[in-house]
Design a protein around this motif. Structure first.
Motif, mmCIF file in Angstrom:
data_model
loop_
_atom_site.group_PDB
_atom_site.id
_atom_site.type_symbol
_atom_site.label_atom_id
_atom_site.label_comp_id
_atom_site.label_asym_id
_atom_site.label_seq_id
_atom_site.Cartn_x
_atom_site.Cartn_y
_atom_site.Cartn_z
ATOM 1 N N LYS A 100 20.157 48.492 38.425
ATOM 2 C CA LYS A 100 21.137 47.175 38.755
ATOM 3 C C LYS A 100 22.041 47.319 39.629
ATOM 4 C CE LYS A 100 20.757 44.896 34.143
ATOM 5 N NZ LYS A 100 20.143 43.525 34.597
ATOM 6 N N ILE A 101 22.650 48.246 39.930
ATOM 7 C CA ILE A 101 23.381 48.239 41.118
ATOM 8 C C ILE A 101 22.997 48.477 42.322
ATOM 9 C CG2 ILE A 101 25.544 49.818 42.568
ATOM 10 C CD1 ILE A 101 26.402 50.524 39.402
ATOM 11 N N PHE A 102 21.865 49.207 42.354
ATOM 12 C CA PHE A 102 21.004 49.225 43.513
ATOM 13 C C PHE A 102 20.293 48.046 43.928
ATOM 14 C CE2 PHE A 102 16.966 50.265 45.850
ATOM 15 C CZ PHE A 102 17.285 51.606 46.537
ATOM 16 N N PHE A 103 20.088 47.154 42.899
ATOM 17 C CA PHE A 103 19.398 45.732 43.215
ATOM 18 C C PHE A 103 20.441 44.857 43.819
ATOM 19 C CE2 PHE A 103 15.802 45.978 39.732
ATOM 20 C CZ PHE A 103 14.967 46.576 40.827
ATOM 21 N N VAL A 104 21.511 45.070 43.756
ATOM 22 C CA VAL A 104 22.596 44.310 44.372
ATOM 23 C C VAL A 104 22.486 44.453 45.924
ATOM 24 C CG1 VAL A 104 25.158 44.083 44.778
ATOM 25 C CG2 VAL A 104 24.381 44.298 42.443
ATOM 26 N N PHE A 105 22.282 45.636 46.132
ATOM 27 C CA PHE A 105 22.152 45.930 47.659
ATOM 28 C C PHE A 105 20.858 45.784 48.394
ATOM 29 C CE2 PHE A 105 25.977 48.364 46.056
ATOM 30 C CZ PHE A 105 26.842 47.850 46.642
ATOM 31 N N MET A 106 19.739 46.215 47.581
ATOM 32 C CA MET A 106 18.346 46.231 47.858
ATOM 33 C C MET A 106 17.322 45.588 47.030
ATOM 34 S SD MET A 106 18.183 49.722 50.080
ATOM 35 C CE MET A 106 19.548 50.796 49.886
ATOM 36 N N PRO A 107 17.356 44.420 46.645
ATOM 37 C CA PRO A 107 16.717 43.791 45.460
ATOM 38 C C PRO A 107 15.078 44.087 45.629
ATOM 39 C CG PRO A 107 17.555 42.168 46.829
ATOM 40 C CD PRO A 107 18.144 43.541 47.385
ATOM 41 N N GLU A 108 14.828 44.049 46.897
ATOM 42 C CA GLU A 108 13.120 44.271 47.119
ATOM 43 C C GLU A 108 12.540 45.823 47.036
ATOM 44 O OE1 GLU A 108 15.446 45.492 50.915
ATOM 45 O OE2 GLU A 108 15.839 43.726 49.594
ATOM 46 N N LYS A 109 13.480 46.650 46.895
ATOM 47 C CA LYS A 109 12.927 48.099 46.947
ATOM 48 C C LYS A 109 13.002 48.449 45.511
ATOM 49 C CE LYS A 109 13.479 48.897 51.132
ATOM 50 N NZ LYS A 109 12.308 49.547 52.155
ATOM 51 N N ILE A 110 11.945 47.908 44.540
ATOM 52 C CA ILE A 110 11.817 48.117 43.320
ATOM 53 C C ILE A 110 11.351 49.749 42.837
ATOM 54 C CG2 ILE A 110 11.616 45.876 42.865
ATOM 55 C CD1 ILE A 110 8.484 46.414 42.378
ATOM 56 N N TYR A 111 10.567 50.299 43.800
ATOM 57 C CA TYR A 111 10.197 51.656 43.627
ATOM 58 C C TYR A 111 11.355 52.476 43.833
ATOM 59 C CZ TYR A 111 5.703 49.259 42.881
ATOM 60 O OH TYR A 111 4.476 48.499 42.257
ATOM 61 N N SER A 112 11.956 52.397 44.890
ATOM 62 C CA SER A 112 13.300 53.251 45.285
ATOM 63 C C SER A 112 14.189 53.199 44.004
ATOM 64 C CB SER A 112 13.975 52.670 46.614
ATOM 65 O OG SER A 112 12.841 52.925 47.340
ATOM 66 N N ALA A 113 14.535 51.909 43.467
ATOM 67 C CA ALA A 113 15.366 51.875 42.299
ATOM 68 C C ALA A 113 14.982 52.813 41.180
ATOM 69 C CB ALA A 113 15.639 50.348 42.203
ATOM 70 N N GLN A 114 13.652 52.478 40.925
ATOM 71 C CA GLN A 114 13.192 53.367 39.737
ATOM 72 C C GLN A 114 13.318 54.874 40.115
ATOM 73 O OE1 GLN A 114 12.576 52.378 37.019
ATOM 74 N NE2 GLN A 114 11.597 50.031 37.312
ATOM 75 N N ILE A 115 13.217 55.293 41.285
ATOM 76 C CA ILE A 115 13.188 56.728 41.507
ATOM 77 C C ILE A 115 14.836 57.204 41.339
ATOM 78 C CG2 ILE A 115 13.124 58.435 43.274
ATOM 79 C CD1 ILE A 115 10.597 56.945 44.230
ATOM 80 N N LEU A 116 15.716 56.340 41.966
ATOM 81 C CA LEU A 116 16.895 56.595 41.790
ATOM 82 C C LEU A 116 17.411 56.693 40.256
ATOM 83 C CD1 LEU A 116 19.676 57.496 43.398
ATOM 84 C CD2 LEU A 116 20.095 55.026 43.584
ATOM 85 N N GLY A 117 17.214 55.722 39.449
ATOM 86 C CA GLY A 117 17.145 55.701 38.172
ATOM 87 C C GLY A 117 16.785 56.875 37.546
ATOM 88 N N MET A 118 15.756 57.438 37.766
ATOM 89 C CA MET A 118 15.092 58.699 37.280
ATOM 90 C C MET A 118 16.046 59.622 37.603
ATOM 91 S SD MET A 118 10.686 58.248 37.083
ATOM 92 C CE MET A 118 10.805 57.718 38.792
ATOM 93 N N PHE A 119 16.328 60.197 38.718
ATOM 94 C CA PHE A 119 17.080 61.125 39.105
ATOM 95 C C PHE A 119 18.414 60.885 38.153
ATOM 96 C CE2 PHE A 119 20.535 62.880 41.760
ATOM 97 C CZ PHE A 119 20.119 64.167 41.954
ATOM 98 N N THR A 120 19.239 59.943 38.047
ATOM 99 C CA THR A 120 20.547 59.490 37.389
ATOM 100 C C THR A 120 20.199 60.116 35.913
ATOM 101 O OG1 THR A 120 21.099 58.069 38.687
ATOM 102 C CG2 THR A 120 22.081 58.175 36.528
#
Length: 135
Positions: A100-120
């Motif tokens: 959700k925080i990632f989407f605030v800055f880059m809402p179009e990068k859905i796959y990158s958000a998922q990868i960062l979430g998986m890393f966390t």
């Protein structure tokens, strides 16, 4: 054999370093399984969060069995399962917060958000499982 002895010295087949390496191997396989499920479901048209949740359910089942038996060489027990599921819940919440925080800055990068979430999720899970759930 000297090479066998050297290999055992560098990477013994038991102990904390070996356990960490096994956890890492399970984590890599688990991450790949989770990512494939998430991205496949997203590709098939399921929503971002439903795809994420379903991917993690598959990953949780694999991870509990593999880490309990292979990584920590413990018997599967209800107590261990409950603690493991608590860890998974905490990790999943951390994962969603990061997405959700990632989407605030880059809402179009859905796959990158998922990868960062998986890393966390993975880093948080290692710490909590190592020092609490699998004790």
């Amino acid at each position: 054999h000297p090479i066998g002895t050297l290999a055992e010295y560098i990477m013994p087949s038991s102990g904390p370093l070996w356990q960490l390496m096994k956890y890492g191997l399970v984590g890599i396989v688990n991450t790949l399984i989770t990512a494939v499920v998430i991205f496949l479901l997203m590709h098939l048209g399921l929503g971002i969060y439903l795809s994420n949740a379903m991917g993690y359910v598959v990953g949780i089942v694999f991870s509990f069995i593999a880490n309990t038996i292979f990584t920590f060489t413990q018997p599967i027990s209800i107590n261990r399962l409950i603690k493991f599921l608590c860890v998974c819940f905490i990790c999943y919440v951390a994962n969603i917060i990061v997405i959700k925080i990632f989407f605030v800055f880059m809402p179009e990068k859905i796959y990158s958000a998922q990868i960062l979430g998986m890393f966390t999720y993975t880093i948080t899970g290692f710490i909590l499982n190592k020092f609490w759930a699998m004790k």
